[in-house]
Scaffold this motif. Sequence first.
Motif, PDB file in Angstrom:
ATOM      1  N   GLY A 151       0.777  -1.118   0.131  1.00  0.00           N
ATOM      2  CA  GLY A 151      -0.086   0.144  -0.046  1.00  0.00           C
ATOM      3  C   GLY A 151       0.653   1.358   0.042  1.00  0.00           C
ATOM      4  O   GLY A 151       1.974   1.220  -0.245  1.00  0.00           O
ATOM      5  N   CYS A 152       0.240   2.342   0.263  1.00  0.00           N
ATOM      6  CA  CYS A 152       0.981   3.743   0.424  1.00  0.00           C
ATOM      7  C   CYS A 152       2.166   3.547   1.209  1.00  0.00           C
ATOM      8  O   CYS A 152       3.138   4.181   1.125  1.00  0.00           O
ATOM      9  CB  CYS A 152      -0.115   4.870   0.495  1.00  0.00           C
ATOM     10  N   SER A 244      -2.832  10.638   1.800  1.00  0.00           N
ATOM     11  CA  SER A 244      -3.419   9.432   1.527  1.00  0.00           C
ATOM     12  C   SER A 244      -5.003   9.578   1.006  1.00  0.00           C
ATOM     13  O   SER A 244      -5.216   8.183   0.459  1.00  0.00           O
ATOM     14  CB  SER A 244      -3.304   8.586   2.885  1.00  0.00           C
ATOM     15  N   LYS A 275      -6.099  -5.038   1.476  1.00  0.00           N
ATOM     16  CA  LYS A 275      -5.890  -3.933   1.975  1.00  0.00           C
ATOM     17  C   LYS A 275      -7.233  -3.037   1.455  1.00  0.00           C
ATOM     18  O   LYS A 275      -7.979  -2.997   0.504  1.00  0.00           O
ATOM     19  CB  LYS A 275      -5.059  -3.206   1.041  1.00  0.00           C
ATOM     20  N   GLU A 277      -9.986   0.604   1.580  1.00  0.00           N
ATOM     21  CA  GLU A 277     -10.383   2.075   1.304  1.00  0.00           C
ATOM     22  C   GLU A 277     -11.752   1.922   1.360  1.00  0.00           C
ATOM     23  O   GLU A 277     -12.491   1.147   1.483  1.00  0.00           O
ATOM     24  CB  GLU A 277      -9.936   2.307  -0.006  1.00  0.00           C
ATOM     25  N   PRO A 332      -8.222   5.770   2.654  1.00  0.00           N
ATOM     26  CA  PRO A 332      -7.668   4.508   3.147  1.00  0.00           C
ATOM     27  C   PRO A 332      -8.286   4.236   4.484  1.00  0.00           C
ATOM     28  O   PRO A 332      -8.683   5.059   5.424  1.00  0.00           O
ATOM     29  CB  PRO A 332      -6.241   4.958   3.268  1.00  0.00           C
ATOM     30  N   SER A 337      -4.342  -0.184   5.446  1.00  0.00           N
ATOM     31  CA  SER A 337      -4.935   0.769   4.544  1.00  0.00           C
ATOM     32  C   SER A 337      -4.485   0.393   3.289  1.00  0.00           C
ATOM     33  O   SER A 337      -3.241  -0.235   3.160  1.00  0.00           O
ATOM     34  CB  SER A 337      -4.434   2.286   4.844  1.00  0.00           C
ATOM     35  N   GLY A 338      -5.308   0.532   1.986  1.00  0.00           N
ATOM     36  CA  GLY A 338      -4.869   0.294   0.714  1.00  0.00           C
ATOM     37  C   GLY A 338      -4.326   1.423  -0.060  1.00  0.00           C
ATOM     38  O   GLY A 338      -4.655   2.803   0.383  1.00  0.00           O
ATOM     39  N   CYS A 339      -3.818   1.301  -1.093  1.00  0.00           N
ATOM     40  CA  CYS A 339      -3.493   2.427  -2.053  1.00  0.00           C
ATOM     41  C   CYS A 339      -3.514   1.997  -3.377  1.00  0.00           C
ATOM     42  O   CYS A 339      -2.445   1.215  -3.642  1.00  0.00           O
ATOM     43  CB  CYS A 339      -1.906   2.905  -1.685  1.00  0.00           C
TER      44      CYS A 339
END
Length: 540
Positions: A151-152, A244, A275, A277, A332, A337-339
Amino acid sequence: MQTSIPTLETVSWRRCLMAAAVAFALLSMPAVSQTALAQSDPLNFGNNYFVTGDYVVAGVGLRGLGGSTGYATGTINMPDLYSEPATGVPAGAQVIAAFLYWQTVESSQTTFAGQQGFFRPVYTGGPSTGYAITGTVLGNPNAPVAWSSGGCSGNSQGSKTIRTYRADVRPFLRVDSEGNVLAGNSSLPAQYEVRLADSGSNGGGAPLTLGATLVFIYRVLDLNVPLNSIVIYDGSFAPSNSSSDMTQTIEGFYQAAASPIAKLTHIVGNGQANKYENVYLDGVYLPSLYGVSSPPFPGNYNGSWDNPTWIVNNYGSAVQPGDSDATTMVAPSASNSGCVSWGAVILSTTVKDSDNDGLLDVWEQNHGYCDASLDTACAHNDSDPAWVSLPGADPDKKDIFVQMDYMCRDPNATTCDPTDVASFLPSQTALNKVESAFGGNHGIDLHLITGNAIQQTECTDDPTASPPVVCPVPSQPGVVGWKGGFVFLKNQPLNYPDENSCEQALDGPCMRRFQHGRKDSYHYALFGYALGAPSWSMGV
């Protein structure tokens, strides 16, 4: 959007316009669109459409599928269960636009490893190899966006960049014996093969094409189908560790209907099943389409690509009556958390057109509107290049607007005499009779707007060009091929010397003979003084 304009077509056996025949262009998709103004949103305005129809999408994941050829091969199935409508393009609908979007992870800042590819419809008797396509680079061509498995906040896996590409693939679609596009629906499914650059090294090599999405925009010829606006924003973007959230304002639909029916699509790469969001439109939460325990972008296609479509007003009043813009946000989750990396966002909504003439009420009330590709807050006068004037429009009466251009009669004249319009266009008496025919029992106000005088040009051979230019009718002033030559004149740049300069313009909007913003409200007519017919024979 940077759709290319055909050059002046060389005339072969087809009929051609010679500078009182008239060529008439029906209102449909634009031949080009303008580069969007600088904005703070991560994606740029791509295009907008107004149709008695809708759009559908279908996707495929490709990451790591490249073999010894350096290309990953995948099949896009239409209809796609994760699109809306899930039944695909209705039988008999007119496909007015078809675009392929894809994203490629690349390692070089100077070469575009993912730009070239192949596309073909798959059917018995169809093409055995793909048609070559070259993608238009969208957004920042060197955007250092994240694509890591973490992810981020994860590792970037080296100095990489993701580039988003778009190609117009409508010319390659399958058609029936009458020329109707067989796009794919539940009664007659369709498959499309794509081959795009991929090293096959899923562990961090490049290039890697994450996936591809096919977008169809279609029109249904049914008076009972409401007018719908479809707006596309595209580019190349992913959030950073320090910022983010992704927030995108969408304009260009002008006036949502009294009871809007709206939907939203996010086209993204690097989605992952673990992940998370949260997706919103105007503050309304849009849940995952893949189940309560899945993220909205789980990498549904091959673990690397997503294009979910929400019917947004099923979840709340996201698009409200009369709205002229909407904002989608993706944030996220607090944990895991996803990115993801964005390629495009598409929004459609029914719009307010009380008299069913294809012109929005707000346009007719204001006697014009601002071209969304240039400036949504332009000055309401003809001195502003973004303003599209609709003089005399009435929201309670059907209106049709036609721009009438004409070719100069004298090929040797350096300029057309603007006071001599009567010798080029039909007489005012004839035009009045046409207007009366639309009025009368039909109750339609036909607005015939005199436009531009066009110098006659002639085609000449150019053996030094690559490829060489050979004219079937050399040194014949005023010969205009149908349909490419007509389109060329209609969209010819007026403030730049050539098409490339106009498309790449940075010091002002590219002004064309047929104003770009008129694509949504005007028809176009070009008057000449004779209809050319071929005169040729074959020696024996």
